[in-house]
Design a protein around this motif. Structure first.
Motif, PDB file in Angstrom:
ATOM      1  N   GLY A 184       0.830  -1.192   0.000  1.00  0.00           N
ATOM      2  CA  GLY A 184       0.000   0.000   0.000  1.00  0.00           C
ATOM      3  C   GLY A 184       0.868   1.246   0.000  1.00  0.00           C
ATOM      4  O   GLY A 184       2.103   1.175  -0.002  1.00  0.00           O
ATOM      5  N   ILE A 185       0.220   2.400   0.038  1.00  0.00           N
ATOM      6  CA  ILE A 185       0.975   3.656   0.015  1.00  0.00           C
ATOM      7  C   ILE A 185       1.916   3.756   1.209  1.00  0.00           C
ATOM      8  O   ILE A 185       3.074   4.149   1.080  1.00  0.00           O
ATOM      9  CB  ILE A 185       0.006   4.856  -0.033  1.00  0.00           C
ATOM     10  N   ASP A 186       1.431   3.387   2.391  1.00  0.00           N
ATOM     11  CA  ASP A 186       2.284   3.432   3.590  1.00  0.00           C
ATOM     12  C   ASP A 186       3.504   2.531   3.444  1.00  0.00           C
ATOM     13  O   ASP A 186       4.603   2.877   3.894  1.00  0.00           O
ATOM     14  CB  ASP A 186       1.487   3.019   4.831  1.00  0.00           C
ATOM     15  N   ASP A 187       3.314   1.350   2.837  1.00  0.00           N
ATOM     16  CA  ASP A 187       4.446   0.426   2.653  1.00  0.00           C
ATOM     17  C   ASP A 187       5.516   1.048   1.769  1.00  0.00           C
ATOM     18  O   ASP A 187       6.714   0.918   2.037  1.00  0.00           O
ATOM     19  CB  ASP A 187       3.966  -0.890   2.024  1.00  0.00           C
ATOM     20  N   VAL A 188       5.072   1.723   0.701  1.00  0.00           N
ATOM     21  CA  VAL A 188       6.035   2.364  -0.200  1.00  0.00           C
ATOM     22  C   VAL A 188       6.762   3.487   0.510  1.00  0.00           C
ATOM     23  O   VAL A 188       7.997   3.607   0.443  1.00  0.00           O
ATOM     24  CB  VAL A 188       5.321   2.897  -1.461  1.00  0.00           C
ATOM     25  N   LEU A 189       6.021   4.320   1.236  1.00  0.00           N
ATOM     26  CA  LEU A 189       6.662   5.429   1.939  1.00  0.00           C
ATOM     27  C   LEU A 189       7.625   4.934   3.015  1.00  0.00           C
ATOM     28  O   LEU A 189       8.674   5.537   3.255  1.00  0.00           O
ATOM     29  CB  LEU A 189       5.603   6.341   2.550  1.00  0.00           C
TER      30      LEU A 189
END
Length: 451
Positions: free
Chosen positions: A96-101
């Motif tokens: 998800g977006i959090d994982d990428v960040l």
């Protein structure tokens, strides 16, 4: 097409707004940065990071041609360095977006400035990039051409800047940065034989070298890194290429190669519709019989990272090409166009057919931080996988979007089936989309008077 054609502009206030929205949407970003700071302090030995592992590189574009170049290395998670590399595995793992960040904020960008044509702008006698295998530029190139993360010792001039760069729809977000005094290899990198071949051939045009590597099984992510490090092309033409430009350049070059492979192929026999959803982006792909044409229409929701005014209407952007392709850079949809087109062409080449193709992309307000154009590429690629479902099923949930909608009798019928799921009216889509307007001779049953 020249690499300079891939330059895109972004106003500073837009960057600031995206950074603000990203922080507002996820308090975890601050936690990721604080964790990085703790890991950095433990890993630092004097003014050096000893035993650092670099899985990838970054080449900036500010003050071109005197640009920042860096090696990216995870701090505190060196044993898992490969998972920090941006590629299709992130999609397969369901990031998800959090994982990428979290992965971006865990990567230290140790950087120096260099001229795109030579490792030093201070001396006219400095070797060209083609000859540079020593110093920081040389180390960066070794990291780029290796097929696995490389152990380094990195000397730093100062503490890292813990600011978050939110990225763009092309480039993935970047985390902490620090000025490097130098870098040294602690091992001999392993370089695949096809990469050695492209390096050794000084007369090979960059486009030919890229398609050669692609045909040998290298994905565009790997080719992008090699191009960015100035390791492809004729000797006197090799130069460092900003990451943001090289991503689109590789997608475009490989896409042109694949279009050439299908230009004499038979057409598909029926209209097909595919769909996918990932990270707050929804995709519908309509393939129709006929010679190759392609169009991407983007529908960006109010309050999303790309349309931050919550009171605005859906923001539409589109770009298209005919049978002969494009001769100029896409302005409206930028890198997303080339990434989506690549996914479609890979599918058509794999089945030995050509088609007219309309890709519809809805960007919802759930896409609260841009993670890079890789998510467009992987979403379209994977839209051609999955279990068939019915487009007209009123109970279809968003989580079930991956797969094939099956066949439709006409392009009109396919859009008719999709109409209730789109965030805009059919009439507004027809006004923006050349394919929707051109392939539908009779839209009376599909029109909406308040579009």
């Amino acid at each position: 097409m020249r690499l300079d054609d891939y330059i895109e502009s972004l106003e500073p206030d837009e960057e600031a707004e995206r950074r603000r929205l990203a922080r507002e949407k996820s308090y975890a970003i601050t936690d990721h940065l604080e964790e990085f700071e703790r890991n950095f302090e433990r890993a630092l030995s004097g003014d050096s990071l000893v035993g650092s592992t670099a899985p990838s590189i970054f080449v900036g574009r500010s003050s071109y041609p005197d640009i920042p170049i860096g090696v990216l290395s995870p701090v505190g998670d060196e044993d898992d360095a490969e998972s920090y590399v941006t590629d299709g595995e992130w999609y397969r793992q369901g990031y998800g977006i959090d994982d990428v960040l979290q992965r971006r904020t865990g990567l230290l960008n140790s950087n120096k400035r260099a001229d795109v044509d030579s490792p030093s702008v201070a001396s006219r006698l400095a070797p060209s990039v083609h000859d540079a295998w020593d110093g920081f530029v040389g180390v960066q190139r070794e990291v780029a051409i290796a097929d696995r993360p490389v152990d380094l010792e990195i000397g730093l001039n100062d503490e890292p800047d813990l600011g978050l760069e939110p990225g763009t729809d092309v480039a993935t977000p970047r985390g902490p940065r620090a000025s490097a005094s130098g870098a040294e290899l602690r091992e001999n990198p392993h370089v695949p034989r096809p990469v050695k071949k492209t390096l050794e051939d000084d007369d090979w045009l960059a486009q030919g070298a890229m398609t050669y590597l692609y045909r040998r099984g290298f994905d565009v992510y790997e080719i992008n890194s090699i191009l960015s490090a100035g390791a492809l092309g004729e000797a006197d033409q090799r130069r460092l290429v900003p990451t943001r430009w090289s991503i689109t350049a590789v997608d475009d070059t490989v896409g042109q190669f694949l279009r050439g492979r299908i230009r004499n192929a038979p057409s598909i026999d029926e209209v097909q519709v595919r769909a996918n959803e990932y990270m707050g982006n929804r995709y519908w792909i309509v393939l129709a019989p006929g010679s190759w044409e392609f169009e991407l229409v983007e529908m960006k929701a109010p309050g999303s990272i790309w349309n931050p005014n919550p009171n605005d209407e859906i923001w539409l952007q589109s770009a298209s090409e005919g049978y002969e392709g494009r001769s100029s850079y896409v302005e409206e949809t930028a890198g997303a166009y080339y990434a989506a087109r690549l996914g479609v062409l890979e599918h058509l080449e794999s089945i030995g057919r050509q088609a007219k193709c309309l890709v519809l992309r809805e960007v919802s307000d759930d896409y609260w931080a841009p993670v890079g154009v890789w998510q467009v590429r992987e979403s379209v690629r994977n839209a051609f996988e999955g279990v068939p479902v019915e487009a007209s099923d009123p109970d279809l949930e968003r989580a079930e979007l991956t797969g094939e909608y099956g066949e439709a009798e006409t392009f009109h019928a396919a859009l008719d089936g999709l109409a209730p799921q789109l965030p805009i009216s059919a009439a507004r889509l027809r006004r923006k989309s050349e394919l929707a307007a051109g392939l539908q001779s009779n839209l009376s049953a599909f029109s909406n008077p308040d579009g």
